[in-house]
Design a protein around this motif. Sequence first.
Motif, PDB file in Angstrom:
ATOM      1  N   ARG A   1      -5.409  21.566  12.759  1.00  0.00           N
ATOM      2  CA  ARG A   1      -5.272  20.791  11.527  1.00  0.00           C
ATOM      3  C   ARG A   1      -4.205  19.716  11.727  1.00  0.00           C
ATOM      4  N   LEU A   2      -4.493  18.527  11.209  1.00  0.00           N
ATOM      5  CA  LEU A   2      -3.585  17.389  11.363  1.00  0.00           C
ATOM      6  C   LEU A   2      -3.501  16.664  10.034  1.00  0.00           C
ATOM      7  N   ARG A   3      -2.289  16.313   9.641  1.00  0.00           N
ATOM      8  CA  ARG A   3      -2.128  15.496   8.446  1.00  0.00           C
ATOM      9  C   ARG A   3      -0.966  14.535   8.656  1.00  0.00           C
ATOM     10  N   LEU A   4      -0.816  13.595   7.733  1.00  0.00           N
ATOM     11  CA  LEU A   4       0.112  12.482   7.918  1.00  0.00           C
ATOM     12  C   LEU A   4       1.162  12.495   6.823  1.00  0.00           C
TER      13      LEU A   4
ATOM     14  N   PRO B   1      -7.423   9.251  -0.097  1.00  0.00           N
ATOM     15  CA  PRO B   1      -8.435   8.891   0.910  1.00  0.00           C
ATOM     16  C   PRO B   1      -8.490   7.396   1.190  1.00  0.00           C
ATOM     17  N   ALA B   2      -8.248   6.569   0.164  1.00  0.00           N
ATOM     18  CA  ALA B   2      -8.294   5.117   0.369  1.00  0.00           C
ATOM     19  C   ALA B   2      -7.182   4.667   1.304  1.00  0.00           C
ATOM     20  N   ALA B   3      -6.003   5.295   1.184  1.00  0.00           N
ATOM     21  CA  ALA B   3      -4.887   4.919   2.051  1.00  0.00           C
ATOM     22  C   ALA B   3      -5.121   5.340   3.490  1.00  0.00           C
ATOM     23  N   LEU B   4      -5.910   6.389   3.687  1.00  0.00           N
ATOM     24  CA  LEU B   4      -6.153   6.915   5.034  1.00  0.00           C
ATOM     25  C   LEU B   4      -7.429   6.359   5.660  1.00  0.00           C
ATOM     26  N   ALA B   5      -8.157   5.537   4.901  1.00  0.00           N
ATOM     27  CA  ALA B   5      -9.492   5.127   5.342  1.00  0.00           C
ATOM     28  C   ALA B   5      -9.473   4.380   6.667  1.00  0.00           C
ATOM     29  N   GLY B   6      -8.452   3.561   6.915  1.00  0.00           N
ATOM     30  CA  GLY B   6      -8.432   2.772   8.140  1.00  0.00           C
ATOM     31  C   GLY B   6      -7.779   3.450   9.319  1.00  0.00           C
ATOM     32  N   LEU B   7      -7.391   4.706   9.173  1.00  0.00           N
ATOM     33  CA  LEU B   7      -6.667   5.409  10.231  1.00  0.00           C
ATOM     34  C   LEU B   7      -7.606   6.310  11.027  1.00  0.00           C
ATOM     35  N   ARG B   8      -7.196   6.592  12.245  1.00  0.00           N
ATOM     36  CA  ARG B   8      -7.995   7.462  13.118  1.00  0.00           C
ATOM     37  C   ARG B   8      -7.168   8.690  13.470  1.00  0.00           C
ATOM     38  N   PHE B   9      -7.712   9.857  13.165  1.00  0.00           N
ATOM     39  CA  PHE B   9      -7.066  11.131  13.461  1.00  0.00           C
ATOM     40  C   PHE B   9      -7.790  11.761  14.653  1.00  0.00           C
TER      41      PHE B   9
ATOM     42  N   ALA C   1     -10.844  21.448   2.467  1.00  0.00           N
ATOM     43  CA  ALA C   1     -11.191  20.698   1.255  1.00  0.00           C
ATOM     44  C   ALA C   1     -11.448  19.248   1.638  1.00  0.00           C
ATOM     45  N   LYS C   2     -12.378  18.639   0.947  1.00  0.00           N
ATOM     46  CA  LYS C   2     -12.738  17.258   1.242  1.00  0.00           C
ATOM     47  C   LYS C   2     -11.707  16.301   0.661  1.00  0.00           C
ATOM     48  N   ASP C   3     -11.355  15.270   1.455  1.00  0.00           N
ATOM     49  CA  ASP C   3     -10.490  14.177   1.011  1.00  0.00           C
ATOM     50  C   ASP C   3      -9.145  14.669   0.479  1.00  0.00           C
ATOM     51  N   ASP C   4      -8.567  15.683   1.144  1.00  0.00           N
ATOM     52  CA  ASP C   4      -7.234  16.147   0.749  1.00  0.00           C
ATOM     53  C   ASP C   4      -6.156  15.693   1.723  1.00  0.00           C
ATOM     54  N   GLY C   5      -6.515  14.835   2.684  1.00  0.00           N
ATOM     55  CA  GLY C   5      -5.541  14.335   3.639  1.00  0.00           C
ATOM     56  C   GLY C   5      -5.298  15.252   4.817  1.00  0.00           C
TER      57      GLY C   5
ATOM     58  N   PRO D   1       0.821  -1.219   0.000  1.00  0.00           N
ATOM     59  CA  PRO D   1       0.000   0.000   0.000  1.00  0.00           C
ATOM     60  C   PRO D   1       0.854   1.268   0.000  1.00  0.00           C
ATOM     61  N   ILE D   2       0.253   2.364  -0.420  1.00  0.00           N
ATOM     62  CA  ILE D   2       0.968   3.634  -0.499  1.00  0.00           C
ATOM     63  C   ILE D   2       1.393   4.134   0.875  1.00  0.00           C
ATOM     64  N   ILE D   3       0.703   3.675   1.910  1.00  0.00           N
ATOM     65  CA  ILE D   3       0.995   4.133   3.257  1.00  0.00           C
ATOM     66  C   ILE D   3       2.218   3.442   3.846  1.00  0.00           C
ATOM     67  N   ALA D   4       2.712   2.394   3.190  1.00  0.00           N
ATOM     68  CA  ALA D   4       3.854   1.636   3.701  1.00  0.00           C
ATOM     69  C   ALA D   4       5.156   2.392   3.468  1.00  0.00           C
TER      70      ALA D   4
END
Length: 727
Positions: A374-377, A387-395, A421-425, A267-270
């Motif tokens: 504001r928080l991002r990864l 958004p798919a890569a972040l779907a399983g994460l909790r902020f 903005a929506k789904d911008d991470g 995955p892209i998050i790896a």
Amino acid sequence: MAAAAVLVPAAAQAAPSHAPSDVKPVRVVVLVDESGSLSGQDVTRERAAAQLIALGELSPQSQVAVVGFGSSNGPGQSAVDIVCPLTGVETAQDRESLSRCVEKLRRRGTEDGNDTDHAAALDQALDIMNEPDDQQRAKIVFLLTDGVLDVRNSPQYGADGQSRNRNAQTQIAGSLQDAQRAKVQIWPLGFGSADKASLDAFAAGGWRQPCGEQETATPRARVVAGSADVERSLLEAFAYARCAGIGESVTDSLEAGATVDLHVKIPIIATDGSIVVVKRDPRIQVTYFDPDGNQAPDDGEANESGFQRVGKSGPVDSLRIRNPVPGEWRVQLRSPPGVSRQDVSATVVWQGALRASISLGNPRPRPGDRVTVRLRLQTRTGTITDPAALAGLRFSARVSGDGFQETPVELGDTGDDPDRAKDDGEFSGQVVIPATATGALSFLGRVTGPGVAGDERPYETRIAGPADRIRAQVHLGTATVEPGGEVSGTVRVTNDAEPAPLDLRLVDVPGTVILSPPQRFQAPSGASEHAFTIRVGPDAAEGRTGGSVQVVDAAGQMVAEEFVDVEVRAPTPLWRRALQALLILLVIVAVAVPILLAMRRARRETADPSDLTLHLLERPGGPFVSRLQAPIGAGSEFTFDVRDGNLVGTFGTGYAVRRGEGGAVLIRDPSGRQLGPLFPGRSIPLSEHYHLGVEDGRVGGTEQPAYGVGEPRQSRTSRPMPGDDLL
């Protein structure tokens, strides 16, 4: 005074103050049952399972030990057998050494002590865990066993068999309490006649919160049908135990002399991953290909990824990858002739060594102010926006401080205010600073989820006081640049006090970006605006650059902050630019040609002399002596001549007739001189002896000719066609 912030190659400046975190190292002890109830195939499977741990470990700072155990039933026997002492996995040689020593695991005979002493095995694991550790590694014990506790023949536990098992169980209970205090996880894996209830007690007795709230990471016992299921089950437990993610195991059958491809996804998050291949026969050759089709090297770096491969000459082959290319990897296995059919498999274990970045819309709030959090990864190379890569994460975030209790801040990436903005991470939320706040403020952003080495990022500040007279905002929009490109921004300052210096700085940026002078600018009294420039270094990696721009006052207090949101893309090759230019030109031509043709057609239709009738007159207002109707389909004009007192249509010679603007008819004589214009009902001199009149059928007419009555000496009442003069 303008300030310039410049991002240039990392060699020009020290690393940023907040370097990305790496995968957290672990200390692993694998306890492997060697009791006499094992079959030869069981032992082979256990060896492969232990090798999976040794070869699949993600962090080069981790340590692995493998301990075989049976029982001590008489003189010269030992219940435990340290087949692999505690060994690092930093180099390929380290991991190859572990892979080889695992081969010493065996099935014990009666003379070796072939019962099952879980108590001695657990004590040995805890002894290894208590060895000095300068890395604060997470502690994980894996227990592989095919049976239940059985020390009836071990005299050190008591005088008779019944009391021996009871005493050993009491010893295990005490060891589990020690494991809990030392934060040692215990992951039991049973097969054969293993007792699930006993194994559950091992899992519950050790430490049970290795990954915070992740339910899958809570140690639990697994009992599989047979040793054939041990490999996948242990690899899955290993991934969960170290807070990693694991992909599906892809399995196929490989015939002698054949080739198969196994496809696994990273995955892209790896940020770190290991592709672990179980091939069983060492003669089977394995080749790894990244999603772009490039063959991965066995060692070194390529395409900004680092590689280390081990196990080529063993039953388990593994490729460890740092900063892997996300997507579908192809694992090609080739069997030489003469090798029996084998079941082969490939599995990806991965982890995201990620960093949370937190930003406040107002870094120095006052009691009652509403503050946007504001928080991002970020990975090591950039910010995650998929958004798919972040779907399983909790902020999540929370704020605490002097004068009030801790308050949670709900964050979301919905695009609804205050989220930009929506789904911008970028996950945003708001909190009102309590009226009772008196001093220090502490914001804490947190990201957790499966496969993620969760990160907590604190943000320390204070309530604004009477002396805080400077307010500022950083304006830096989203931009896409090539390496070496520039992005412009501004800092707007309102200063209610004397002129003061402010510092502009970049934080949390990748190693390829820096801030160079001038870093300080003077904020005059009143309102002012200060420009700055971010330049991406020529060696910057592709992707979305993370970090933030901060404005700090002379006392080191944050005045303003904004995320850096710059997408770095490689320069477009010259051939592609030429192709793009050609495509643009073709589009323009495709659009322009029909328009030009339509305009030309409209002009031709406007000038079309159809429905015109020419009259040859001997004098103005006199009767006509000849007339000629314009031919149909002649185009924008038609030609004629006067022969023996008659109007005769010609083919491109003589006088030319076409329509003009305002109902006028334009006449051009054979020399090209313009005559007229001519209007219906009027006439113009055509030659020394004749005049020319015209009737226009488009504007109507009368039954009587407009130029008098009388029969011409010769008249064409039928409409001529082009080329009639040639007949």
